[in-house]
Design a protein around this motif. Structure first.
Motif, PDB file in Angstrom:
ATOM      1  N   ARG A  35       0.815  -1.216   0.000  1.00 18.02           N
ATOM      2  CA  ARG A  35       0.000   0.000   0.000  1.00 18.02           C
ATOM      3  C   ARG A  35       0.856   1.277   0.000  1.00 18.02           C
ATOM      4  N   ILE A  36       1.901   1.298   0.845  1.00 16.17           N
ATOM      5  CA  ILE A  36       2.678   2.536   0.974  1.00 16.17           C
ATOM      6  C   ILE A  36       4.097   2.409   0.440  1.00 16.17           C
ATOM      7  N   GLY A  37       4.486   1.189   0.019  1.00 21.75           N
ATOM      8  CA  GLY A  37       5.823   1.000  -0.524  1.00 21.75           C
ATOM      9  C   GLY A  37       6.730   0.203   0.407  1.00 21.75           C
ATOM     10  N   ARG A  38       7.732  -0.442  -0.189  1.00 17.94           N
ATOM     11  CA  ARG A  38       8.691  -1.249   0.589  1.00 17.94           C
ATOM     12  C   ARG A  38       9.672  -0.346   1.356  1.00 17.94           C
ATOM     13  N   LYS A  39      10.156   0.661   0.671  1.00 16.01           N
ATOM     14  CA  LYS A  39      11.250   1.486   1.180  1.00 16.01           C
ATOM     15  C   LYS A  39      10.930   2.209   2.488  1.00 16.01           C
TER      16      LYS A  39
ATOM     17  N   GLU B 241      11.837   2.998  -5.112  1.00 10.52           N
ATOM     18  CA  GLU B 241      10.674   2.230  -4.674  1.00 10.52           C
ATOM     19  C   GLU B 241      10.334   1.185  -5.740  1.00 10.52           C
ATOM     20  N   THR B 242      10.109  -0.057  -5.321  1.00 16.01           N
ATOM     21  CA  THR B 242       9.874  -1.135  -6.287  1.00 16.01           C
ATOM     22  C   THR B 242       8.441  -1.656  -6.301  1.00 16.01           C
ATOM     23  N   SER B 243       7.606  -1.217  -5.377  1.00 18.95           N
ATOM     24  CA  SER B 243       6.259  -1.782  -5.284  1.00 18.95           C
ATOM     25  C   SER B 243       5.418  -1.514  -6.518  1.00 18.95           C
ATOM     26  N   VAL B 244       5.848  -0.555  -7.343  1.00 18.26           N
ATOM     27  CA  VAL B 244       5.114  -0.229  -8.574  1.00 18.26           C
ATOM     28  C   VAL B 244       5.560  -1.087  -9.760  1.00 18.26           C
ATOM     29  N   VAL B 245       6.571  -1.929  -9.567  1.00 18.44           N
ATOM     30  CA  VAL B 245       7.117  -2.754 -10.650  1.00 18.44           C
ATOM     31  C   VAL B 245       6.178  -3.926 -10.940  1.00 18.44           C
ATOM     32  N   SER B 246       5.947  -4.208 -12.228  1.00 14.90           N
ATOM     33  CA  SER B 246       5.187  -5.381 -12.651  1.00 14.90           C
ATOM     34  C   SER B 246       6.155  -6.420 -13.199  1.00 14.90           C
TER      35      SER B 246
ATOM     36  N   PRO C 299       9.001  -6.780   4.150  1.00 12.34           N
ATOM     37  CA  PRO C 299       8.870  -6.378   2.737  1.00 12.34           C
ATOM     38  C   PRO C 299      10.048  -6.746   1.846  1.00 12.34           C
ATOM     39  N   ILE C 300      11.137  -7.291   2.400  1.00 11.59           N
ATOM     40  CA  ILE C 300      12.376  -7.325   1.615  1.00 11.59           C
ATOM     41  C   ILE C 300      12.370  -8.369   0.509  1.00 11.59           C
ATOM     42  N   ALA C 301      11.618  -9.459   0.655  1.00 11.23           N
ATOM     43  CA  ALA C 301      11.566 -10.443  -0.430  1.00 11.23           C
ATOM     44  C   ALA C 301      10.931  -9.825  -1.667  1.00 11.23           C
TER      45      ALA C 301
END
Length: 447
Positions: free
Chosen positions: A306-310, A429-434, A358-360
């Motif tokens: 929701r808010i990102g890994r970083k 930030e990587t949470s937006v990566v597909s 979140p690191i995986a």
């Protein structure tokens, strides 16, 4: 239950993803159990495999052997990561399981120093190296396998269940040790009872091998292979991306590692050797703290979608670095209060869940699919093997050399601060990566 599978067209459906997680996580918990019973029994093993006379030296020697398993983990990451990127995720981490289970069982059969002399610690050292090599390939395989079944937008949540396995493996090791210890006298446990947790690995090996053999290959890897988008040189291509590997190491996994091993391992060493809390009580304190803290891996993994890994990982590093010293002062002031000690260890476990939950997902999203197993595993095991695995030994050595009982937190504090600075200013930030976009692009071109 039939063999675990996923569709070739995309992520697994909701029912299959839980089967994938159960099969992957179950085997990984057992591997972490195998790896950590050595550290959990370090004070007992010290007297079994080293000459008696100086318990501090024996403990440091035991922690040094414990650390060798961490030092070789990056080499295991390259060996098994290469296999995973060439042949498939499933086969690589089936092999790691067999090596780990065999080495762990064998440690329970090694004669003591009084029986065979210097050969005893040397044999244990070799077996510990095999454990480290196996674990070097295990985590990356499990994390990649689950992530490559998960849909975009939910990856942090689903992979967070893999993140619970290291703590659950430690928890299971402590639980088994406590049950065995309480079933016999302290003398019997020190003489031969400590071997039972190691020998139990043979039974767990059969169970987890059965679970792993029922898995099918990840759908994303199958698609990449069918589209000709895998590589024949994953190690070479990983080192071509050395800047990205180095950034993942210093900006994420190094700090995560020292926070993990401080909160869950050095805390146990500190309780037993500095505060002189008895063996059973110290293990109960850590076990309860782990049990209460474990659900937060999933909480922070889900929150990272929701808010990102970083933001979560960096906050965990900073808070840990700022509070370790006062936490360990409070532990010393409350050495006779198990409830307060449990609370203080639990706080440290919460830090672990923030940096580790979140690191995986972060690592999976950082590297492309064709080298993901190798490239993910390398910075993870450099961080956890070298920065984290050395934490108990470095911290105990600092205490022994300075005479300052709080010197043990200097090292994890420094590393966590470095990771906070590097990660905050240099990580993306990587949470937006597909990760599925890699396969979709080829399909669109073909149309």
């Amino acid at each position: 239950m039939g063999a675990v599978s996923a569709t070739a067209a995309g992520p697994a459906d909701s029912r299959n993803i839980w089967r994938v997680i159960a099969a992957s996580a179950g085997g990984t918990v057992i591997e972490w159990y195998d790896f950590y019973i050595f550290g959990s029994l370090s004070t007992v093993i010290a007297s079994a495999f080293f000459p008696k006379g100086n318990p501090t030296v024996a403990l440091l020697n035991t922690l040094a052997i414990f650390a060798t398993g961490f030092l070789v983990r990056p080499f295991g990451a390259l060996v098994f990561g290469r296999l995973g990127d060439l042949i498939g995720r499933k086969y690589a981490f089936l092999m790691t399981l067999l090596i780990m289970g065999g080495a762990t069982t064998a440690i329970g059969l090694v004669p003591t120093y009084s029986q065979i002399g210097i050969a005893a610690p040397l044999i244990v050292l070799v077996l510990r190296l095999l454990q480290g090599l196996a674990l070097g390939g295990e985590y990356g395989g499990a994390a990649t396998y689950v992530a490559e079944h998960a849909p975009d937008g939910r990856r942090g949540f689903y992979t967070s269940f893999i993140q619970t396995t290291a703590t659950l493996g430690l928890f299971v090791s402590l639980g088994v040790i406590l049950i065995v210890r309480l079933s016999m006298s302290p003398e019997a446990f020190a003489a031969w009872g400590w071997r039972i947790p190691f020998l139990l690995s043979a039974v767990l090996l059969v169970l987890s091998a059965w679970m792993r053999m029922r898995l099918q290959e990840s759908p994303l890897f199958q698609q990449l292979k069918a589209q000709g988008k895998t590589t024949q040189a994953p190690i070479r291509e990983t080192f071509r991306n050395w800047k990205l590997v180095l950034l993942a190491l210093l900006g994420a996994t190094a700090g995560q590692a020292v926070v993990w091993y401080t909160g869950q391992f050095y805390a146990l060493v500190y309780l037993q050797n500095t505060l002189k809390v008895d063996f059973v009580t110290a293990n109960i304190i850590v076990a309860v703290a782990l049990a209460l803290g474990t659900p937060f891996f999933v909480v922070f993994g889900h929150l990272s979608d929701r808010i990102g890994r970083k933001p979560i990982m960096m906050a965990g590093n900073l808070i840990a670095a700022l509070t370790y010293y006062p936490l360990y002062q409070l532990m010393h002031q409350n050495a006779g209060n198990p409830v307060v000690l449990t609370l203080l260890v639990w706080i440290q476990v919460l830090y672990v869940t923030m940096v580790y939950g979140p690191i995986a997902a972060f690592l999976v999203e950082t590297f492309p699919g064709k080298i993901r197993y190798t490239a993910l595993s390398l910075p993870y095991h450099l961080g956890n093997g070298w920065f984290g695995g050395l934490t108990p030994y470095i911290s105990a050595s600092l205490v022994a050399s300075t005479g300052n009982i709080y010197a043990g937190v200097w090292y994890p504090t420094a590393v966590a601060l470095i990771t906070f600075v590097v990660g905050t200013f240099l990580l993306k930030e990587t949470s937006v990566v597909s990760i599925w976009q890699e396969t979709h692009a080829t399909e669109a071109t073909a149309d």
